[in-house]
Design a protein around this motif. Structure first.
Motif, PDB file in Angstrom:
ATOM      1  N   LYS A 246       0.839  -1.194   0.000  1.00 34.97           N
ATOM      2  CA  LYS A 246       0.000   0.000   0.000  1.00 34.97           C
ATOM      3  C   LYS A 246       0.875   1.245   0.000  1.00 34.97           C
ATOM      4  CE  LYS A 246      -3.681  -2.600   0.585  1.00 34.97           C
ATOM      5  NZ  LYS A 246      -4.619  -2.845  -0.549  1.00 34.97           N
ATOM      6  N   THR A 247       0.335   2.341  -0.536  1.00 32.47           N
ATOM      7  CA  THR A 247       1.051   3.609  -0.495  1.00 32.47           C
ATOM      8  C   THR A 247       1.297   4.019   0.947  1.00 32.47           C
ATOM      9  OG1 THR A 247       0.061   4.345  -2.570  1.00 32.47           O
ATOM     10  CG2 THR A 247       1.005   6.036  -1.159  1.00 32.47           C
ATOM     11  N   CYS A 248       2.497   4.530   1.199  1.00 39.41           N
ATOM     12  CA  CYS A 248       2.834   5.024   2.532  1.00 39.41           C
ATOM     13  C   CYS A 248       3.637   6.314   2.388  1.00 39.41           C
ATOM     14  CB  CYS A 248       3.636   3.980   3.310  1.00 39.41           C
ATOM     15  SG  CYS A 248       5.199   3.512   2.534  1.00 39.41           S
ATOM     16  N   GLU A 249       3.972   6.935   3.501  1.00 32.42           N
ATOM     17  CA  GLU A 249       4.816   8.127   3.468  1.00 32.42           C
ATOM     18  C   GLU A 249       6.123   7.781   2.766  1.00 32.42           C
ATOM     19  OE1 GLU A 249       1.922   8.451   6.837  1.00 32.42           O
ATOM     20  OE2 GLU A 249       3.248   6.884   6.058  1.00 32.42           O
ATOM     21  N   LEU A 250       6.670   8.736   2.039  1.00 35.13           N
ATOM     22  CA  LEU A 250       7.750   8.445   1.092  1.00 35.13           C
ATOM     23  C   LEU A 250       8.964   7.811   1.756  1.00 35.13           C
ATOM     24  CD1 LEU A 250       8.133   8.796  -1.963  1.00 35.13           C
ATOM     25  CD2 LEU A 250       9.361  10.910  -1.479  1.00 35.13           C
ATOM     26  N   GLY A 251       9.272   8.194   2.975  1.00 32.23           N
ATOM     27  CA  GLY A 251      10.457   7.664   3.638  1.00 32.23           C
ATOM     28  C   GLY A 251      10.245   6.386   4.405  1.00 32.23           C
TER      29      GLY A 251
END
Length: 287
Positions: free
Chosen positions: A224-229
């Motif tokens: 799933k998409t998550c915060e970039l870092g």
């Protein structure tokens, strides 16, 4: 210390948080030449990130995070917009210091939808379409690319749908077509398909016209998409590859987590990306 925290520390807290306290300025119609040591690529936003927000709300979030380039989605500027509506749209972007650099993704299942998409891009005044065409329509897309002298970037969608799941599926289909037909490289979906987005960035560099900047929780369909870092993609290595291939397009954050309340995650992702870019820039003085 994690890679993410190390780079934020190296960049300095003020860099990582700069997006939260923007300096508003207008974006000139023609970009000034890049200063020595400045990256060729620019940070933007993919319009889909704001699917639950109107244009004013989207632009306010872009102001707060200090991002100045937008890939325009048709829920903010409909495909049948008049010249007057398009002019008003661009004026609103200009007042927020934002430039609309491309349109899409636009799904195109018929020749008429391709005609509509190219005519829309022409009226909007951009030279890049992010599209999702049926594969049998690629010869007609090529015809339109030549007619309009536009670049056409096919967006990939990972393992969720069979049409254009990864970078190689696009490249294999367009490699013998006009060089203005290429790829919108959604790095997160490429990883979710099980491929290596950093290796693919290098391998297909000449055909990558736009990048959807994204990280994911797993290199699988379940990711799933998550915060970039916080994801499985090594962002510092990705930035290093952007520089190696001399990518000069947009890296547009497509943030698909907490989509009804995305500002915190967008701000963290923007700050992280800017921090990584600053801390790893060639010639950066080491502490």
């Amino acid at each position: 210390m994690t890679t993410r925290r190390l780079f934020l520390k190296s960049a300095g807290g003020s860099v990582a948080l700069a997006g939260l306290f923007p300096t508003v300025h207008s974006v000139a119609a023609s970009e000034p030449p890049k200063a020595a040591g400045e990256d060729l690529f620019k940070l933007g936003m993919a319009g889909y990130s704001f699917v639950h927000f109107n244009l004013d709300q989207a632009l306010e979030m872009m102001k707060k995070t200090d991002v100045h380039y937008l890939c325009i989605k048709d829920f903010h500027l409909p495909l049948n917009s008049t010249e007057e509506q398009i002019k008003a749209f661009h004026e609103k972007l200009k007042q927020s210091g934002v430039t609309g650099y491309a349109v899409g993704p636009i799904y195109m299942k018929t020749q008429q939808e391709i005609d509509n998409g190219f005519e829309y891009a022409k009226r909007v005044g951009v030279k890049l379409i992010v599209g999702v065409p049926n594969e049998e329509l690629l010869p007609y897309v090529e015809k339109k690319v030549k007619e309009y002298d536009m670049r056409y970037a096919i967006h990939i969608h990972g393992p969720d749908i069979k049409l254009w799941p990864n970078a190689s599926s696009v490249i294999n289909a367009v490699k013998n077509l006009d060089s203005r037909i290429g790829l919108c490289f959604d790095m997160g979906h490429d990883a979710r398909f099980g491929d290596d987005p950093i290796a693919d960035l290098e391998k297909y560099a000449k055909r990558i016209f736009d990048i959807h900047l994204k990280n994911v929780t797993a290199a699988s369909k379940e990711g799933k998409t998550c915060e970039l870092g916080r994801g499985v993609i090594d962002i510092p290595a990705f930035v290093a590859m952007l520089r190696k291939i001399k990518y000069d397009g947009s890296c547009s954050l497509e943030y698909e987590k907490d989509m009804k309340d995305p500002l915190a995650g967008i701000a963290e992702s923007v700050g992280y990306f800017k921090g990584v870019c600053d801390a790893t820039r060639p010639g950066k003085r080491k502490a």
